[in-house]
Structures are given as structure tokens and as C-alpha cells.
Design an enzyme around this catalytic site. Sequence first.
Site, short mmCIF file in Angstrom:
data_model
loop_
_atom_site.label_atom_id
_atom_site.label_comp_id
_atom_site.label_asym_id
_atom_site.label_seq_id
_atom_site.Cartn_x
_atom_site.Cartn_y
_atom_site.Cartn_z
CB SER A 95 -3.86 -2.26 33.19
OG SER A 95 -5.26 -2.38 33.10
CE LYS A 98 -6.41 1.19 34.78
NZ LYS A 98 -6.36 -0.17 34.18
CB SER A 151 -5.38 -2.30 37.75
OG SER A 151 -5.12 -2.17 36.36
CE LYS A 256 -1.87 -0.63 36.64
NZ LYS A 256 -2.22 -2.06 36.68
#
Length: 396
Positions: A95, A98, A151, A256
Site C-alpha cells: 500500500s 498509495k 489505506s 504510509k
Amino acid sequence: MQKVRFAALALLGAAAIWAGVCCFGNAPANVRQDSGPISAEHPGLAVAAEAAVETDVEEAVPEGPATRAGSVCVMTGDGVQLAGKADTEFVSIASTTKIMTALLTLELGKGQLDEPFNVGDEVKVEGSALGIKPGAEVTLRLLAWGMLLSSGNDAAAAAAMRLGGSFEGFAALMNERAKEIGMKNTVFVTPSGLDAENQGSCAKDLALLACEALQNPDFRDICEETNGHMTVGGVEYWMTNHNRLLKEYDGCIGIKTGFTDSAGRCLVSAAEKDGAVMVSVVLHDPDDWTDSKTLLDWGFSQLQTKELVCHLSGTTIPATPAEDTEKAEQDSSLSPYTLRQRQQVSVSLAPGEQLTEVVSLLPSLPAGMPAGTTAGIVKWIDSNGTVRQWSAIETE
């Protein structure tokens, strides 16, 4: 950092207004004079900065402190790499993908972040989710928050369809932006980071992406939040940032987290201390929280404090004679004002890091102004164009 930037811009704005109503005198030899403030880059620093940009030689960097991560990168906020371990190895990044999706959402959606629109079945995705239902009304701002805090794979999918027309179309936008940033070992396929054939990146590329994303004020503001709440289309969305470093590491900006079975635990982190930003990336790391804190601490320990002194030797600005005719005759041979830096300032720099010195001065000052009158500003700017420090310039 934001306060410094805003203060510098405010002073420059005031200087520009003042310069507009002052008469021009003879410009000093080492500065340019036009209808606005006078600007000059210190030649030595400017040449060094240009040389640093033009060279493309990969310099060896140390691995840094020991970690359990498969891949590591430590980089200053303006892109100076301090450490790397398998940092160009192409791997799954989960993730942390992202980061790019959220950045593009904020960039491409600028001016329409709060315009509502309806989503379709693209939000029916596996994995972590914000909780968006098909047909729901959302905004791009909500989707960016949902990606970076919750997320949300559904938020990433909705943004991709809205901005790219399809997942393939949005992946093309992601890869084009990656090239612009200098991410040489990255291929994006999905907007969320769910496993896909031939999709991946490396620790160094993710560090470069983080540095770029942090230049976007909206992106940075979202990353620093621990919780979020929005109501769009009559639906309430509650978001929690699971990045533990926001509470466990002083000055943490966040960024993140990521996890899939193939990628393992991934974490892209950033923190700021004394005006310096540090980025750390750990991929496939079972001890990502501890290792990230260790790497950030080590990165900050490599910085050197340097006093910044403006190069004003021989720089002057003229004194404008009074408007009264008799007084003007008396002032016709006025000496120009000599200048000095008002504040003592320092900055934390990585080894080899260069700053460009930019001086902006008023074209002239009225005769008879006392010592200490503000005459302009000096800024020290890094390779990203970020003002790292500034000081007023005043008359002696």
C-alpha cells in the site's frame, strides 16, 4: 518550516509594494534592477547547485545502521541520499503505492477536490477499505484522506476511475509521474498496491516519491493527522491513521504503511527537526516501526549545523533625495546605504548538500532613514526550491 516560508513571502511582498513607490537609483554592480525587487544569486553557490543537478553519477552510500529490513533508504527531504541497502532492488511495495495515487489525486484534482461525484462498482475491492458503497457520493479530498489514513483500496480505485477513466489509464498517469520524479526502477499497475504481475518499486524510488509528495501542502497536512472525519453525500466516514510513529517519534510527519504477504511489512516515514526533513524507507521488514525510528535518528545524526552568512560585501542601495527642491540640492550627493544581515541563522545540512543564496533588495530608500531600516531579504533555498532559512537585510 511553513512558518518560515510564509514569513519570507510576506516580507518579500511588502518589499515589492515598497519598491513600486520608490524611485530607482543606480543599481549595484552585482544585482539586477527591474520594476520589482532586485534579485541576485550568489555565483559560487549557484554554480555548485547547477553542477549537482547536471551530474548523474551514482555515488556509493553507506548501509546505515543494522536493521531487519530487506531494503532500506534514508534520504533528506530535498533528495540527498544518506544510506541504502538493496535500495534499487525491484520488489513488491504493497500500500505504499498509495503515496503516488494520493499525490496524483491532489495534483490532478486541484480546484475540484470538494466537488461531489458518484462512484460505481470499482469500489468493490478486497483488502483494507474506507467503506465506500457503489453509487455513493464522494469527493477527491475524501478519497485522498481515505487512502493515506485508512489505506482504503476502495478510495484508491474510485480516484483512479475518476481521474484516469480506467485502472489502465490511471496506471499510465502514475508511471509518467514516476518518470518525472526520477523513479528509475518502478512500475505501477494498480492504484492500491494489491499484488499484480510486473508491479513493484524499490526503496530509493519510494524515498524520492516521498520527498516529492511532501512538497504538496495538502498531502503533508493529511499525513500528519492521526484521525479524520468527513460527511459526504449524507454518509459519515471516520478514519484512523495506523502509523504508530505519529505518536512515538517526535516531529514525525507520517506518510504510509503497507503490507501484503508477498511484500511483507513496508513503511515510508518522514520527520522534521530544526527545519530539516528526513525520509526513511524500509521494505520487507518484520520490525518496521523500530527500524524506522533507528534510521531517522541516524539520518538526523549525519546532518551538520552550518551558520549562514549573506554575501553583501560591496552591495549598496541608493538614497533617494527629498522631493523639496531646496532640500534635494543639499541631498544631491548622498552616500548610498550599506547593508548587513539582521539575524544570525543556521541550518542543518547533509554532507555535500548545497543551498542557493538569493538576495532581494529595494531599489532605493528615502534619505535620512535610521540604521536598522529593512532593505530586503536573503533566502537560502535547497534543490527542491524550499526556503530552508531566511533573514532580513537592513541598513548599517
